[in-house]
Design a protein around this motif. Structure first.
Motif, PDB file in Angstrom:
ATOM      1  N   LEU A  32      35.981 -14.910   1.808  1.00  0.00           N
ATOM      2  CA  LEU A  32      36.456 -13.589   2.431  1.00  0.00           C
ATOM      3  C   LEU A  32      37.078 -12.004   1.724  1.00  0.00           C
ATOM      4  CD1 LEU A  32      36.249 -15.313   5.594  1.00  0.00           C
ATOM      5  CD2 LEU A  32      34.522 -14.052   5.590  1.00  0.00           C
ATOM      6  N   TYR A  87      42.335  -7.783   0.209  1.00  0.00           N
ATOM      7  CA  TYR A  87      42.480  -9.177  -0.102  1.00  0.00           C
ATOM      8  C   TYR A  87      41.336 -10.358  -0.258  1.00  0.00           C
ATOM      9  CZ  TYR A  87      46.918  -7.166   2.652  1.00  0.00           C
ATOM     10  OH  TYR A  87      47.543  -6.733   2.841  1.00  0.00           O
ATOM     11  N   GLN A 116      44.424  -7.133   9.034  1.00  0.00           N
ATOM     12  CA  GLN A 116      43.236  -6.756   7.708  1.00  0.00           C
ATOM     13  C   GLN A 116      42.038  -7.293   8.663  1.00  0.00           C
ATOM     14  OE1 GLN A 116      44.332 -10.200   5.448  1.00  0.00           O
ATOM     15  NE2 GLN A 116      46.324  -9.757   5.233  1.00  0.00           N
ATOM     16  N   TYR A 117      40.685  -6.240   7.994  1.00  0.00           N
ATOM     17  CA  TYR A 117      39.954  -6.009   8.335  1.00  0.00           C
ATOM     18  C   TYR A 117      39.161  -6.235   7.982  1.00  0.00           C
ATOM     19  CZ  TYR A 117      41.653  -3.241  11.888  1.00  0.00           C
ATOM     20  OH  TYR A 117      42.180  -2.367  12.575  1.00  0.00           O
ATOM     21  N   PHE A 118      37.980  -8.196   7.639  1.00  0.00           N
ATOM     22  CA  PHE A 118      37.254  -8.560   6.838  1.00  0.00           C
ATOM     23  C   PHE A 118      35.579  -8.708   7.450  1.00  0.00           C
ATOM     24  CE2 PHE A 118      39.764 -12.236   6.734  1.00  0.00           C
ATOM     25  CZ  PHE A 118      40.876 -12.441   6.887  1.00  0.00           C
ATOM     26  N   GLY A 119      35.027  -8.867   5.804  1.00  0.00           N
ATOM     27  CA  GLY A 119      33.951  -8.266   5.825  1.00  0.00           C
ATOM     28  C   GLY A 119      33.786  -9.897   6.272  1.00  0.00           C
ATOM     29  N   PRO A 120      31.388  -9.527   5.971  1.00  0.00           N
ATOM     30  CA  PRO A 120      30.486 -10.682   6.757  1.00  0.00           C
ATOM     31  C   PRO A 120      30.684 -11.627   5.599  1.00  0.00           C
ATOM     32  CG  PRO A 120      29.941  -9.052   5.499  1.00  0.00           C
ATOM     33  CD  PRO A 120      31.075  -8.620   5.567  1.00  0.00           C
TER      34      PRO A 120
END
Lengths: 114, 114
Positions: free
Chosen positions: B90, B33, B103-107
């Motif tokens: 993001l 996403y 959902q796991y987010f990046g930096p």
């Protein structure tokens, strides 16, 4: 259409006191509900989610949230706040059906004073 | 386990140029996403890719486009950059394209358009 309201731009609490960050949602069907936290210049970190079952959900770092279907709310709580909890908190909702997307509230800044 | 990674961390472009942002999901995750976090506008959903297919698209103009590769990594392209495209972009990934998946987010990639 789905939406999330976080009525408080900022919540101030003293360290050791309980904290609540409010969230209400609107969806046409049944919701999946999420809380995320964002520290400065960082991505979002997942805290907890409600899928089904027990209305009280426990998550990371001592946080919990209660799903209230009649009030369409999913408030985030913690019994004893830490200074390190100071961050931006986002509530998000996603409909259970179809190719729905995750809709975020505008965020609530939590400031915990020593 | 490695989290979601994004590159570059920062990107500076001028109006009219094109920007390419990259995302590598958590190993085993098939859904990616993209979100835009612009100052004062909160988190806005851009695109969702699952198993190489575009599943949903947010309310953004066609100059925002992307793709997902066979290894499930993804690319976001922004053409004809405008000043208001300046934001934190993001990327998030989830285990499958099911709505209850976290959902796991990046930096993030911070894009500045001058």
């Amino acid at each position: 259409a789905q939406s999330v309201a976080q009525p408080e731009d900022q919540v101030n609490v003293a360290e050791g006191n309980p904290l609540t960050v409010k969230c209400t949602y609107s969806v046409s069907g049944n919701p999946y509900l999420f809380w995320y936290v964002q520290y400065p210049n960082r991505g979002l970190q997942f805290l907890l989610k409600y899928i089904t079952g027990d209305n009280l959900v426990k998550g990371s770092y001592g946080f919990e949230a209660e799903f209230n279907k009649s009030q369409t709310s999913f408030h985030l709580k913690k019994p004893s706040a830490l200074v390190s909890d100071s961050a931006l908190y986002f509530c998000a909702v996603r409909e259970q059906s179809g190719y729905s997307t995750l809709t975020f509230g505008k965020g609530t800044m939590l400031l915990v004073s020593p | 386990e490695a989290g979601v990674t994004q590159s570059p961390t920062h990107l500076i472009k001028t109006r009219g140029q094109q920007a390419t942002l990259r995302c590598s999901p958590i190993s085993g995750h098939t859904s990616v996403y993209w979100y835009q976090q612009a100052l004062g506008l909160g988190l806005q959903f851009l695109l969702w890719y699952d198993e190489g297919e575009e599943r949903n698209r947010g309310n953004f103009p066609p100059r925002f486009s992307g793709r997902q590769f066979p290894n499930y990594s993804s690319e976001l392209n922004v053409n004809a950059l405008e000043l208001e495209d300046s934001a934190l972009y993001l990327c998030a990934s989830s285990l499958r394209g099911r709505n209850q998946e976290t959902q796991y987010f990046g930096p993030g990639t911070r894009l500045l358009v001058l």
